[in-house]
Write a protein that holds these residues in place. Structure first.
Motif, mmCIF file in Angstrom:
data_model
loop_
_atom_site.group_PDB
_atom_site.id
_atom_site.type_symbol
_atom_site.label_atom_id
_atom_site.label_comp_id
_atom_site.label_asym_id
_atom_site.label_seq_id
_atom_site.Cartn_x
_atom_site.Cartn_y
_atom_site.Cartn_z
ATOM 1 N N PRO A 1 -45.354 -3.009 -13.522
ATOM 2 C CA PRO A 1 -44.220 -2.332 -12.862
ATOM 3 C C PRO A 1 -43.183 -2.787 -13.437
ATOM 4 O O PRO A 1 -42.909 -4.070 -13.642
ATOM 5 C CB PRO A 1 -44.422 -2.593 -11.364
ATOM 6 C CG PRO A 1 -45.342 -3.853 -11.399
ATOM 7 C CD PRO A 1 -46.532 -3.908 -12.415
ATOM 8 N N THR A 2 -42.317 -1.775 -13.842
ATOM 9 C CA THR A 2 -40.897 -2.309 -14.268
ATOM 10 C C THR A 2 -39.858 -1.908 -13.182
ATOM 11 O O THR A 2 -39.813 -0.669 -12.506
ATOM 12 C CB THR A 2 -40.643 -1.543 -15.437
ATOM 13 O OG1 THR A 2 -40.832 0.107 -15.089
ATOM 14 C CG2 THR A 2 -41.723 -1.805 -16.630
ATOM 15 N N PRO A 3 -39.060 -2.766 -12.727
ATOM 16 C CA PRO A 3 -38.258 -2.613 -11.562
ATOM 17 C C PRO A 3 -37.010 -1.702 -12.225
ATOM 18 O O PRO A 3 -36.759 -1.595 -13.179
ATOM 19 C CB PRO A 3 -37.485 -3.881 -11.339
ATOM 20 C CG PRO A 3 -37.641 -4.792 -12.681
ATOM 21 C CD PRO A 3 -38.881 -4.199 -13.287
#
Length: 321
Positions: free
Chosen positions: A224-226
């Motif tokens: 997951p990429t913030p």
């Protein structure tokens, strides 16, 4: 031969000699070891014009230099140039220890300023924060420059600024001359005829067999990429700041020249203060002078008259007469 000299209260007499091979051979037959062939030297004085100086630059033999401390030769130079020179015995090296060779500015050294024509314009003694200017020899280009600077406050400020602009003058020259040179080159190219050069085609290479290797299928990992979105509203730069950024190649050399000029003024004031301090120190060491023979004789006559005036008067009836 041109001689620059400074009497240091602790180190002694510091000298910089500038001349030709024949002049140095008359003082030291061992140097230069391989002097230039005997050539006619065109005399150049401080009053010589630009044409004469350019002609002498190419016709005269090279200019040599020596640095001496109390009559002892510390350094011998094949050429004279602007640099810092450590007051250290390096005759065997046949060169001076310059700033780019790791010179320690806390130690006593000389800073020599010369021009394109191998004229010494200024010599400074430096040790830490102490700065003392040498008095230029009579009839030299350095004396003419000093007299011109002392005759006018504008020249006192302007000459060092011009010297500073000379350090960054290449940038100004490139900015000003680059468009002119580009137009001149385009104008020359316009006279060349148009021609088309056709290169022969190369033979085609034979086809090589194609080899396909299997590629392994690796698992795909998705992290997951913030989602970070920071919006910072920076103020717009003023117009004058954008103008300076666009033309930095012009104002930076000018700024360098102004800084160099201000530093030269500061160094001149520091030099004068140091010289006055040296003079006061030397006067404090001078003993009180004794009276001359005439003053001693005059003082003896006055003492004799005083003694006679103090003696009691006697008459003929005195028992001791």
């Amino acid at each position: 031969m041109e001689k620059w000299a400074l009497n240091h209260p602790e180190l002694g007499l510091i000298e910089l000699e500038v001349g030709y091979d024949s002049e140095f051979l008359a003082l030291d037959p061992a140097w230069p070891e391989q002097p230039e062939d005997d050539e006619e030297i065109t005399p150049v004085t401080a009053e010589s014009g630009l044409k004469e100086r350019f002609s002498a630059l190419f016709t005269n033999p090279p200019v040599r230099a020596r640095i001496l401390l109390n009559g002892k030769v510390l350094h011998r130079l094949r050429t004279i140039s602007s640099a810092r020179y450590l007051l250290k015995d390096s005759v065997e090296e046949d060169k001076l220890t310059a700033e780019n060779a790791g010179l320690d500015r806390a130690k006593p050294h000389l800073k020599v300023t010369s021009n394109l024509f191998n004229d010494v314009l200024e010599v400074e003694f430096r040790q830490g924060s102490d700065i003392v200017l040498f008095d230029p020899p009579a009839g030299s280009r350095g004396e003419k420059r000093r007299d011109a600077m002392e005759s006018s406050t504008l020249k006192r400020v302007g000459f060092p600024i011009l010297a500073g602009l000379g350090k960054g003058g290449w940038a100004i020259a490139v900015i000003i001359l680059a468009p002119l040179v580009s137009r001149f080159v385009k104008w020359l190219l316009s006279f060349l005829p148009d021609f088309d050069i056709t290169l022969p085609s190369l033979p085609s290479l034979p086809a090589f067999p194609q080899i396909e290797l299997p590629t392994p299928s690796l698992p795909q990992i998705q992290l997951p990429t913030p989602n970070i979105n920071i919006d910072i509203n920076l103020p717009e730069l003023p117009a004058w700041v954008e103008l300076l950024l666009d033309y930095s190649k012009i104002w930076v050399p000018i700024l360098i020249g102004i800084v160099v000029g201000l530093l030269a003024l500061r160094n001149y004031k520091k030099s004068e203060e140091t010289k006055r301090a040296w003079q006061e120190k030397q006067r404090a060491k001078v003993p009180v002078t004794t009276r001359t023979a005439a003053e001693q004789e005059r003082g003896a006559d006055e003492d004799e008259r005083d003694c006679r005036a103090e003696e009691p008067e006697t008459d003929g009836n005195s028992p001791h007469s």
